[in-house]
Motif scaffolding. Structure first.
Motif, PDB file in Angstrom:
ATOM      1  N   CYS A   1       0.839  -1.207   0.000  1.00  0.00           N
ATOM      2  CA  CYS A   1       0.000   0.000   0.000  1.00  0.00           C
ATOM      3  C   CYS A   1       0.872   1.255   0.000  1.00  0.00           C
ATOM      4  O   CYS A   1       1.821   1.358   0.786  1.00  0.00           O
ATOM      5  N   GLU A   2       0.542   2.187  -0.894  1.00  0.00           N
ATOM      6  CA  GLU A   2       1.225   3.491  -0.918  1.00  0.00           C
ATOM      7  C   GLU A   2       0.175   4.587  -0.970  1.00  0.00           C
ATOM      8  O   GLU A   2      -0.609   4.662  -1.926  1.00  0.00           O
ATOM      9  N   LEU A   3       0.159   5.430   0.066  1.00  0.00           N
ATOM     10  CA  LEU A   3      -0.824   6.506   0.161  1.00  0.00           C
ATOM     11  C   LEU A   3      -0.139   7.791   0.629  1.00  0.00           C
ATOM     12  O   LEU A   3       0.686   7.763   1.542  1.00  0.00           O
ATOM     13  N   TYR A   4      -0.469   8.903  -0.006  1.00  0.00           N
ATOM     14  CA  TYR A   4       0.176  10.183   0.286  1.00  0.00           C
ATOM     15  C   TYR A   4      -0.858  11.310   0.273  1.00  0.00           C
ATOM     16  O   TYR A   4      -1.966  11.146  -0.246  1.00  0.00           O
ATOM     17  N   ILE A   5      -0.471  12.458   0.848  1.00  0.00           N
ATOM     18  CA  ILE A   5      -1.265  13.676   0.658  1.00  0.00           C
ATOM     19  C   ILE A   5      -0.847  14.249  -0.690  1.00  0.00           C
ATOM     20  O   ILE A   5       0.302  14.624  -0.887  1.00  0.00           O
ATOM     21  N   SER A   6      -1.795  14.305  -1.613  1.00  0.00           N
ATOM     22  CA  SER A   6      -1.524  14.813  -2.955  1.00  0.00           C
ATOM     23  C   SER A   6      -1.661  16.344  -2.996  1.00  0.00           C
ATOM     24  O   SER A   6      -0.747  17.039  -3.420  1.00  0.00           O
ATOM     25  N   ILE A   7      -2.815  16.846  -2.532  1.00  0.00           N
ATOM     26  CA  ILE A   7      -3.075  18.293  -2.567  1.00  0.00           C
ATOM     27  C   ILE A   7      -3.735  18.749  -1.271  1.00  0.00           C
ATOM     28  O   ILE A   7      -4.667  18.108  -0.774  1.00  0.00           O
ATOM     29  N   GLU A   8      -3.222  19.846  -0.725  1.00  0.00           N
ATOM     30  CA  GLU A   8      -3.909  20.569   0.349  1.00  0.00           C
ATOM     31  C   GLU A   8      -4.839  21.545  -0.366  1.00  0.00           C
ATOM     32  O   GLU A   8      -4.397  22.521  -0.969  1.00  0.00           O
TER      33      GLU A   8
END
Length: 349
Positions: free
Chosen positions: A171-178
């Protein structure tokens, strides 16, 4: 005596802003920019791609065709850039430019950090690479309630959730856009599936999966970044004529910008790191104190995120959604060119 111009911060839209209601936008508003549109069409034809005029004048909107990266990016750019050209420059002084996500590329053209056709090359190339790879996707979830007030503990809870998902195999999850009052997550399919399963439904539309969107602004796009740096030369970039605010809230000024660094940011961090649109808006208003904030079309979806970014810093005394709505009724601070009634305030018919 010279008339005092109003100072304006221009905001460029990103992907997902040309939808069913925007079909025909170029035809509707931009007869005066026909020579530029013809140039753009000729470029697309030379690339064996459907022209922007054909897309815009289609009998009906096709989600598959109009939202695909190789079409959507250039179509949105054409609408936004022509909107910029339509602003009454006798009435408004553009003091700075920023944008959301793909809107950063558009802002490079608006601020003249790239020639407009070079920016089309950039946008079309990135759109093609993204469309071919379409690595991962994006999901939106709110940080604020229906009155645009921050929900206490919500951000921390979402970040804990993200950490837990990333501890699971593959699993790879990130904050893409604030994005003002929302967080946009970017990740691979497995991680996004886990996320949408654990996020409670809210406001009847979240969590919202964005159709035909890759995991923009995350390390999953490292291959896209590398490919773009091979295909797009540094000499496409130049010092801007108008100050730019990027997705880290950094200023690029006309006299101190190094075009090589601008190239590196645009095809590097901007592709693989979180895009902080909230910060870009907040820095823009604090640094330049504009009289108006002009959001270029197409679409009208960015106004909420901009207002939420301003409420967070109590700009103009706004503390909630109702403050924004009241101000907009009498003397709008945020003007969306995608709204016909607001467009008439800044663009001669």
């Amino acid at each position: 005596m010279m008339k005092t111009k109003q100072r304006a911060l221009v905001v460029c839209p990103g992907r997902g802003t040309y939808n069913k209601t925007e079909l025909g936008y170029l035809q509707r508003y931009h007869h005066q920019q026909q020579s530029w549109i013809t140039q753009a069409d000729n470029y697309r034809s030379a690339q064996q791609q459907i022209t922007l005029t054909e897309l815009d004048s289609a009998e009906q909107y096709s989600l598959k065709q109009h939202s695909a990266g190789d079409n959507a990016s250039s179509l949105i750019y054409a609408c936004a850039y022509c909107d910029f050209l339509a602003i009454d420059q006798d009435e408004f002084e553009i003091v700075a430019v920023t944008g959301n996500s793909m809107g950063w590329y558009i802002s490079l053209a608006v601020a003249a950090a790239m020639e407009s056709m070079d920016a089309l090359t950039l946008i079309n190339t990135m759109g093609n690479i993204m469309h071919q790879s379409l690595m991962g996707g994006q999901v939106i979830y709110p940080l604020v309630d229906a009155n645009w007030q921050l929900i206490e503990g919500r951000r921390a809870h979402l970040l804990e959730m993200m950490t837990a998902i990333n501890q699971q195999t593959d699993c790879e999850l990130y904050i893409s856009i604030e994005l003002g009052g929302m967080l946009v997550f970017g990740g691979n399919e497995l991680a996004l599936k886990q996320l949408t399963e654990v996020l409670p439904p809210e406001q009847e539309r979240f969590p919202m999966r964005l159709f035909n969107h890759a995991a923009f602004h995350t390390p999953l796009q490292q291959g896209v970044s590398s490919q773009a740096k091979q295909l797009l030369a540094q000499d496409l970039f130049q010092q801007p004529k108008i100050p730019l605010v990027d997705g880290q809230g950094k200023l690029w000024s006309p006299y101190s910008t190094d075009p090589a660094l601008l190239w590196d940011y645009t095809l590097g961090h901007q592709v693989i790191g979180t895009y902080d649109f909230t910060k870009a808006i907040q820095v823009g208003v604090k640094e330049f104190a504009p009289d108006k904030l002009i959001i270029l079309g197409p679409g009208t979806t960015l106004g909420g995120a901009v207002a939420q970014s301003l409420i967070t810093i109590n700009w103009l005394g706004w503390q909630a959604k109702e403050d924004f709505i009241e101000r907009q009724k009498t003397d709008p601070f945020i003007i969306s060119m995608g709204l016909a009634e607001q467009r008439s305030l800044i663009a001669p018919a």
